[in-house]
Design an enzyme around this catalytic site. Structure first.
Site, PDB file in Angstrom:
ATOM      1  N   CYS A 134      21.293   3.296  58.357  1.00 10.12           N
ATOM      2  CA  CYS A 134      21.466   4.738  58.516  1.00 10.12           C
ATOM      3  C   CYS A 134      21.824   5.388  57.185  1.00 10.12           C
ATOM      4  O   CYS A 134      21.189   6.357  56.764  1.00 10.12           O
ATOM      5  CB  CYS A 134      22.553   5.027  59.551  1.00 10.12           C
ATOM      6  N   GLU A 207      16.673   3.623  63.958  1.00  9.05           N
ATOM      7  CA  GLU A 207      16.571   4.867  63.195  1.00  9.05           C
ATOM      8  C   GLU A 207      15.259   5.590  63.504  1.00  9.05           C
ATOM      9  O   GLU A 207      15.240   6.809  63.684  1.00  9.05           O
ATOM     10  CB  GLU A 207      16.666   4.576  61.689  1.00  9.05           C
TER      11      GLU A 207
END
Length: 219
Positions: A134, A207
């Site tokens: 992230c 993600e």
């Protein structure tokens, strides 16, 4: 190759697809529906609350004061991002009540649950592997947006988002995360490194799912 080089090599094509996603492309050219971005911002708020817990567990799992301080620093940074009155939450006039009533999407819940499981069950390097996808991908995405469309930073709405993640200040934090990961794993076996790569790949897939969730505004 350093550990992080191996992690990035394993996810090269996946990370390339981030900037090809319509949600990210919409930020790049300023065409993204603001309702989709609002949904993303609100889900991201719920995500960050759990993300902060991963760093907190990292403090407890850290074997050195230096690593503990690194994890603790990010908890403090996220306090600002969790202020509903600032940033894009403020632009959308999102109330605390609206946030409290919102539930995390299934993808969001699955992603944060996975990271928390890694944090509770494993060690400091594994926690960094879960966090790094992230943290670093946002820098890579934002810099690619600027490369593709230099004027994107001047967009009256999305420009601040792009500039924030493409900034040297944001990159400096990632440099520390990457250097710490490589230092912690310099004596790791190939089997141990492969386990870190596996965690990183899973989080990188999450993600991409997060961008798709935001595009679909899926529950």
């Amino acid at each position: 190759m350093k550990t992080t080089d191996k992690m990035l090599e394993a996810t090269k094509e996946l990370w390339k697809s981030y900037n090809e996603h319509p949600f990210v492309k919409g930020i790049q050219d300023g065409s993204l529906d603001k309702d989709k971005f609002k949904y993303y911002i609100m889900q991201d708020y719920l995500y960050l609350k759990e993300y902060a817990k991963v760093f907190a567990i990292g403090v407890a799992k850290a074997k050195t004061l230096e690593t503990a301080n690194l994890f603790a620093k990010y908890i403090a940074v996220m306090n600002g991002e969790l202020d509903v009155h600032s940033g894009y939450m403020g632009k959308f006039n999102v109330s605390q009540e609206e946030i409290d009533d919102m539930k995390p999407s299934l993808d969001n819940l699955s992603y944060t649950s996975y990271m928390l499981r890694v944090a509770y069950e494993e060690g400091e390097a594994e926690i960094l592997a879960a966090i790094l996808s992230c943290a670093y991908s946002y820098e890579v995405i934002a810099k690619k947006i600027v490369e593709n469309n230099p004027n994107s930073i001047n967009d009256e709405f999305y420009g601040d988002w792009i500039k924030g993640y493409a900034s040297n200040e944001y990159a400096s934090g990632n440099i520390i995360l990457i250097e710490t990961m490589n230092q912690l794993t310099k004596d790791y076996t190939e089997k141990q490194i492969q386990h870190l790569i596996d965690i990183f790949v899973v989080c990188s897939r999450y993600e991409l799912a997060f961008w798709q969730m935001s595009w679909d505004k899926s529950c």
